[in-house]
Write a protein that holds these residues in place. Structure first.
Motif, PDB file in Angstrom:
ATOM      1  N   LEU B 161       0.769  -1.002  -0.132  1.00  0.00           N
ATOM      2  CA  LEU B 161       0.006   0.045  -0.109  1.00  0.00           C
ATOM      3  C   LEU B 161       0.940   1.228  -0.037  1.00  0.00           C
ATOM      4  O   LEU B 161       0.670   2.268  -0.707  1.00  0.00           O
ATOM      5  CB  LEU B 161      -1.020  -0.212   1.063  1.00  0.00           C
ATOM      6  CG  LEU B 161      -1.597   1.096   1.283  1.00  0.00           C
ATOM      7  CD1 LEU B 161      -2.505   1.616   0.153  1.00  0.00           C
ATOM      8  CD2 LEU B 161      -2.452   1.239   2.752  1.00  0.00           C
ATOM      9  N   PHE B 164       2.511   1.607  -3.243  1.00  0.00           N
ATOM     10  CA  PHE B 164       1.507   2.230  -4.374  1.00  0.00           C
ATOM     11  C   PHE B 164       0.939   3.525  -4.342  1.00  0.00           C
ATOM     12  O   PHE B 164       0.761   4.206  -5.009  1.00  0.00           O
ATOM     13  CB  PHE B 164       0.396   1.214  -4.271  1.00  0.00           C
ATOM     14  CG  PHE B 164      -0.672   1.327  -5.419  1.00  0.00           C
ATOM     15  CD1 PHE B 164      -2.143   1.504  -5.062  1.00  0.00           C
ATOM     16  CD2 PHE B 164      -0.400   1.532  -6.759  1.00  0.00           C
ATOM     17  CE1 PHE B 164      -3.244   2.003  -5.727  1.00  0.00           C
ATOM     18  CE2 PHE B 164      -1.645   1.879  -7.414  1.00  0.00           C
ATOM     19  CZ  PHE B 164      -2.784   2.110  -7.079  1.00  0.00           C
ATOM     20  N   ASP B 165       0.415   3.803  -3.081  1.00  0.00           N
ATOM     21  CA  ASP B 165      -0.417   4.781  -2.689  1.00  0.00           C
ATOM     22  C   ASP B 165       0.190   5.622  -1.357  1.00  0.00           C
ATOM     23  O   ASP B 165      -0.814   5.351  -0.463  1.00  0.00           O
ATOM     24  CB  ASP B 165      -1.882   4.860  -2.788  1.00  0.00           C
ATOM     25  CG  ASP B 165      -2.477   6.156  -2.821  1.00  0.00           C
ATOM     26  OD1 ASP B 165      -3.794   5.819  -3.302  1.00  0.00           O
ATOM     27  OD2 ASP B 165      -1.889   7.159  -2.561  1.00  0.00           O
ATOM     28  N   GLN B 167      -0.209   8.386  -0.103  1.00  0.00           N
ATOM     29  CA  GLN B 167      -1.308   9.527   0.406  1.00  0.00           C
ATOM     30  C   GLN B 167      -2.360   8.590   1.071  1.00  0.00           C
ATOM     31  O   GLN B 167      -2.766   8.988   2.266  1.00  0.00           O
ATOM     32  CB  GLN B 167      -2.045  10.150  -0.685  1.00  0.00           C
ATOM     33  CG  GLN B 167      -1.140  11.433  -0.976  1.00  0.00           C
ATOM     34  CD  GLN B 167      -1.790  12.463  -1.585  1.00  0.00           C
ATOM     35  OE1 GLN B 167      -2.806  12.144  -2.282  1.00  0.00           O
ATOM     36  NE2 GLN B 167      -1.203  13.395  -1.952  1.00  0.00           N
ATOM     37  N   ALA B 168      -2.787   7.562   0.384  1.00  0.00           N
ATOM     38  CA  ALA B 168      -3.730   6.852   0.979  1.00  0.00           C
ATOM     39  C   ALA B 168      -3.536   6.097   2.232  1.00  0.00           C
ATOM     40  O   ALA B 168      -4.040   5.889   3.247  1.00  0.00           O
ATOM     41  CB  ALA B 168      -4.488   5.855   0.000  1.00  0.00           C
ATOM     42  N   ALA B 170      -1.103   7.076   4.341  1.00  0.00           N
ATOM     43  CA  ALA B 170      -0.960   8.023   5.395  1.00  0.00           C
ATOM     44  C   ALA B 170      -2.539   8.266   5.993  1.00  0.00           C
ATOM     45  O   ALA B 170      -2.799   8.526   7.252  1.00  0.00           O
ATOM     46  CB  ALA B 170      -0.245   9.447   5.010  1.00  0.00           C
ATOM     47  N   ALA B 171      -3.399   8.373   5.140  1.00  0.00           N
ATOM     48  CA  ALA B 171      -4.601   8.826   5.438  1.00  0.00           C
ATOM     49  C   ALA B 171      -5.459   7.633   6.386  1.00  0.00           C
ATOM     50  O   ALA B 171      -6.138   7.874   7.178  1.00  0.00           O
ATOM     51  CB  ALA B 171      -5.504   8.910   4.223  1.00  0.00           C
ATOM     52  N   MET B 172      -4.831   6.650   5.919  1.00  0.00           N
ATOM     53  CA  MET B 172      -5.453   5.429   6.752  1.00  0.00           C
ATOM     54  C   MET B 172      -4.705   5.281   8.290  1.00  0.00           C
ATOM     55  O   MET B 172      -5.076   4.418   9.199  1.00  0.00           O
ATOM     56  CB  MET B 172      -5.179   3.958   6.074  1.00  0.00           C
ATOM     57  CG  MET B 172      -6.097   3.847   4.882  1.00  0.00           C
ATOM     58  SD  MET B 172      -6.112   2.127   4.276  1.00  0.00           S
ATOM     59  CE  MET B 172      -6.146   2.439   2.500  1.00  0.00           C
ATOM     60  N   TYR B 174      -1.371   4.852   8.823  1.00  0.00           N
ATOM     61  CA  TYR B 174      -0.066   4.090   8.645  1.00  0.00           C
ATOM     62  C   TYR B 174       0.864   5.248   8.942  1.00  0.00           C
ATOM     63  O   TYR B 174       1.017   6.429   8.198  1.00  0.00           O
ATOM     64  CB  TYR B 174       0.227   3.539   7.269  1.00  0.00           C
ATOM     65  CG  TYR B 174      -0.459   2.138   7.456  1.00  0.00           C
ATOM     66  CD1 TYR B 174      -1.906   2.123   6.420  1.00  0.00           C
ATOM     67  CD2 TYR B 174      -0.621   1.049   8.410  1.00  0.00           C
ATOM     68  CE1 TYR B 174      -2.574   0.792   6.258  1.00  0.00           C
ATOM     69  CE2 TYR B 174      -1.350  -0.095   8.245  1.00  0.00           C
ATOM     70  CZ  TYR B 174      -2.384  -0.131   7.414  1.00  0.00           C
ATOM     71  OH  TYR B 174      -3.153  -1.189   7.263  1.00  0.00           O
TER      72      TYR B 174
END
Lengths: 259, 291, 315
Positions: B161, B164-165, B167-168, B170-172, B174
């Motif tokens: 993750l 790949f992404d 930003q996502a 971090a948003a989640m 992690y």
């Protein structure tokens, strides 16, 4: 969804009170106040650099709130992350990355699965359902990069849907998206709204904003307005928000002329 | 054929060299995929240079026995510093790296100049000593491989993750810097482990070419990784066999480590070529069908 | 592009194409020195001890020499052929005093079960220059022919023990060779004696000639590379020091060794205004010369070094 009659007053999805947000010393966004309830769709409107992304990052707890408060689902942004999902712009992702559509959507389940464990059959089912909600079930085995821009954006939305969030944040989801995918995105968002998910969409496309959202928040380094779209997306408030940029009115559609 | 492919490994020192290489193939093959998806090629290359001052310091402090701990310490410091530097938004990966690389290499040069000589023990770290690898070293490599592979397996989905992404991720919630630190340390460990056998100068090939070859064949992580490991193992085996046969039958001096790397690159080029040919045949067929 | 099927075929193709790489030259199997017509299998590390081994062993031994001429003995990486040869050998002869640090690892890797001879046993060792590499002392013992005799004796003892049947032959070979070494020693002494007493000053590439200088009482003014390690470089101060020493002591010539680049020697000679002896006429410090050169055996090497020295200093 819980039975409204049996539950206590529903907690607001988002409550921002005179918030100021800063990356370093100087705040880049100030005076933001507003509430978002379950099932509401709020469009964040403003020119480039207005602070729309900044606000989204603050709601995610990734950027410090230096004044006022940002309360997400009754908690601090960091504490509420489990129930908040974020959809970034698809065009920043590497199209060469060796991953399938199904694998991308499954990523939405990672937090629920937790560290050290692998996604199970239930997780895959939820992911498959999410992919179906954006109308791309038949592309599950395709490599992510082989999809069109709009299709990739739909996959990222599916990933967020798989998280089963109570609050959904989308960053410019309609940029460069073809009509078919646009329709699919709007359809999925309407479905989420019906389910009671609160949605925050940043966009500079006023037409689409009016199409999908029932509330609007006008931003340009500070807040210029927050309320139902009809009352907020007025020529006066828009002119104030966009400064001296030309605005065109086509009937009840307001379009910002891009130079 | 039997004389080249099987006979050499009946000899104990060749069997040991092969075991070491096969372990490294498994380790480097897997890490190589991460280097590919996170584009850490430059980082890995930098680390092969930043271990230099660690090696010199280790040698100055504790002689030959200090070389390995010194390299480990330097690699770990590089991994940590790099992670910290890139955590600050203002510094990009390449800039941070260039700064670090220059600084550490300069430190190494200063240290070496203070003494009039650096000996065979240091140069063996740069060029590797494949044929004199001991059972102890093999055990060491096995432990490192086990540690790194288990860690990467446990963190597999989070690392995917993040690659790949980000930003996502971090948003989640992690912590990107923590995941990066783990991977940087993994790369550092591979650099030090492989350096003893093939040398730091050639380690970069082991960290880049396997996954690159896998990428030519597939666009899914799992097959890429499997292909990478297979290619690395095959190259280790063939490279050793060729270098042995050349030396023993023809008096030709082909350094073991370098031959392995050349074989690796050859496999990559052949795969590239085969892919190109296959595509040409395919498009021919398509245009014939259309015509 | 459609994934999976075609690329796998491509990979299979690639794998098949690499197979022919292994086909070349598989008709011969390795010939270890061991079972070569009943001769004693010997592995010698340096060019010098290999030469001694051949002279002592004659045709009763097969000597596999590891280091080729002009190869730096400090940084050597053994080849599969080297290790195989060691594994099959009965006797390994090393020069000793830390010259072949890589040898121990190599010997254990090879699974060697024979006897290792340290040719330096019994030689009076000069102090090293203080470097890590020279912590056991100055290894260039062979430049004193009397030390060469001791080395030959050590080798003969080992051969006789490993191959008692031919002990008498080894003894005779040793006697012959020792006589040659004695003659060599006398020859060199005579040539040196012809030099004027204050004209025996030496500047060379590095301190490889300590034992020679001690034996024949020459004077060492300085070396171009200050340490024994051939990869160290000189600082500007070092160069000035040597140049001023050369001028002060009236040294007539600067010598460059055959295994090292002569540019440094030439640079200093130019600055100090003295003669440079480099290239083909250079001194053999670390190794013997290649086959056909003026220093391809120990005896020839020692004579050659002396002739070059005497000519440069006397002229």
């Amino acid at each position: 969804m819980a039975d409204p009659a049996a539950t206590p007053p529903v907690v607001e999805a988002l409550h921002i009170d005179h918030a100021a947000i800063a990356y370093d010393a100087e705040p880049v966004l100030t005076g933001v106040t507003g509430r978002v309830h379950a099932g509401e769709v709020v469009a964040l409107i403003g020119p480039n650099g207005a602070g729309k992304s900044t606000l989204i990052k603050a709601v995610l707890g990734l950027v410090p709130v230096v004044g006022g408060t940002v309360t997400v689902l009754g908690r601090t942004p960091a504490a509420a992350r489990r129930d908040v999902a974020y959809v970034p712009q698809a065009d920043i992702l590497d199209p060469q990355f060796p991953v399938s559509v199904a694998q991308v959507v499954l990523m939405g389940r990672y937090r629920e699965v937790g560290w050290l464990r692998r996604p199970g059959r239930d997780d895959r089912r939820i992911a498959a359902e999410a992919l179906a909600q954006v109308g791309l079930a038949e592309r599950a085995r395709a490599t992510f990069g082989t999809l069109s821009g709009g299709q990739r954006q739909r996959v990222l939305l599916a990933r967020a849907i798989a998280q089963r969030p109570r609050l959904l944040l989308l960053d410019e989801p309609f940029n460069g998206v073809d009509l078919v995918s646009q329709d699919a995105l709007l359809g999925a968002l309407r479905g989420l709204k019906r389910q009671g998910t609160a949605v925050l969409i940043s966009t500079h496309d006023l037409a689409l904003a009016q199409h999908v959202s029932d509330h609007a928040c006008l931003l340009n380094r500070r807040m210029f307005g927050f309320g139902p779209t009809g009352a907020t997306l007025t020529p006066d408030l828009l002119r104030a928000t966009y400064g001296n940029q030309a605005l065109e009115l086509h009937g009840d559609q307001i379009v910002v002329a891009h130079h | 054929m039997h004389a080249t492919l099987v006979e050499p490994f009946a000899v104990p020192f060749m069997a040991r060299a092969l075991t070491e290489l096969l372990l490294l193939a498994g380790l480097a093959g897997v890490v190589s995929t991460h280097v590919l998806t996170r584009r850490l090629g430059f980082v890995a290359d930098a680390m092969t240079h930043t271990v230099f001052p660690g090696i010199v310091l280790g040698f100055l402090t504790a002689g030959v026995d200090g070389v390995l701990p010194g390299a480990l310490a330097a690699a770990a410091v590089t991994a940590v510093l790099l992670t910290l530097l890139t955590r600050s938004r203002r510094v990009t990966d390449d800039t941070a790296l260039a700064v670090l690389l220059a600084a550490m290499f300069a430190v190494g040069v200063v240290l070496v100049s203070r003494r009039a000589s650096y000996t065979a023990d240091l140069t063996s770290f740069l060029f590797g000593r494949l044929l004199t690898v001991t059972t102890g070293q093999i055990a060491q490599t096995a432990v490192v491989a086990g540690l790194v592979l288990i860690t990467l397996a446990l963190l597999h989905k989070e690392l995917l993750l993040r690659a790949f992404d980000p930003q996502a991720a971090a948003a989640m919630g992690y912590r990107i810097w923590l995941l990066d630190l783990v991977l940087n340390l993994a790369v550092a460990l591979v650099v030090v482990a492989a350096a003893q056998s093939v040398g730091t100068i050639l380690v970069i090939a082991l960290l880049v070419v396997p996954a690159a070859t896998g990428r030519l064949i597939s666009d899914r992580i799992a097959p890429i990784t499997l292909a990478g490991v297979a290619v690395a193992a095959l190259s280790g085996y063939l490279g050793l066999a060729i270098s042995y046969r050349a030396s023993v039958s023809h008096g030709l001096r082909l350094a073991g480590g370098a031959t392995v790397v050349l074989t690796l690159v050859a496999v990559y080029l052949l795969t590239l070529l085969a892919g190109g040919l296959a595509r040409a045949v395919q498009s021919r067929r398509t245009s014939d069908a259309v015509a | 592009m459609r994934p999976s099927r075609r690329p796998i075929a491509a990979f299979a193709l690639a794998a098949t194409l690499t197979a022919p790489l292994t086909a070349c030259g598989d008709n011969t199997t390795a010939q270890p020195a061991a079972a070569d017509g009943g001769k004693l299998a010997v592995v010698a590390t340096t060019t010098q001890v290999a030469d001694f081994a051949r002279n002592i062993g004659g045709d009763k031994v097969t000597v596999t020499q590891i280091l080729k001429p002009n190869i730096d003995p400090h940084d050597y990486e053994p080849t599969p052929a080297d290790i195989t040869a060691i594994g099959a050998a009965k006797v390994v002869v090393k020069s000793g005093i830390g010259l072949e640090r890589w040898l121990d690892e190599t010997i254990s890797s090879a699974g060697f079960k024979g006897v290792t001879v340290d040719a330096s046993t019994g030689v009076k060792i000069r102090q090293g220059n203080g470097d890590e590499e020279q912590k056991d002392g100055d290894p260039h013992i062979w430049h004193n022919p009397r030390n060469a005799k001791i080395m030959a004796q050590n080798i003969e003892k080992a051969f006789a023990a490993a191959d008692p049947a031919d002990a008498a032959i080894y003894q005779k070979n040793l006697a012959d060779y020792s006589a040659k070494l004695d003659r060599l020693d006398a020859d060199i002494q005579a040539k040196i004696d012809k030099l004027p007493p204050d004209g025996r000053k030496l500047v060379t590439n590095h301190n490889a000639f300590g034992y020679y200088i001690d034996r024949y009482q020459l004077e060492f003014v300085g070396s171009i590379i200050p340490s024994f390690d051939t990869s160290a470089e000189l600082s500007a101060k070092d160069v000035d020091d040597i140049v001023s020493k050369i001028k002060k002591t009236g040294t007539k010539a600067v010598f460059s060794e055959s295994s090292l680049p002569p540019k440094t020697a030439e640079a200093i000679a130019r600055q100090a205004g003295v003669k440079v002896v480099a290239g083909e006429d250079a001194l053999y410090g670390d190794t013997l010369g290649p086959q056909g050169s003026a220093g391809d055996t120990y005896l020839k090497m020692a004579e050659h070094n002396t002739d070059v020295l005497v000519q440069a200093l006397g002229g």
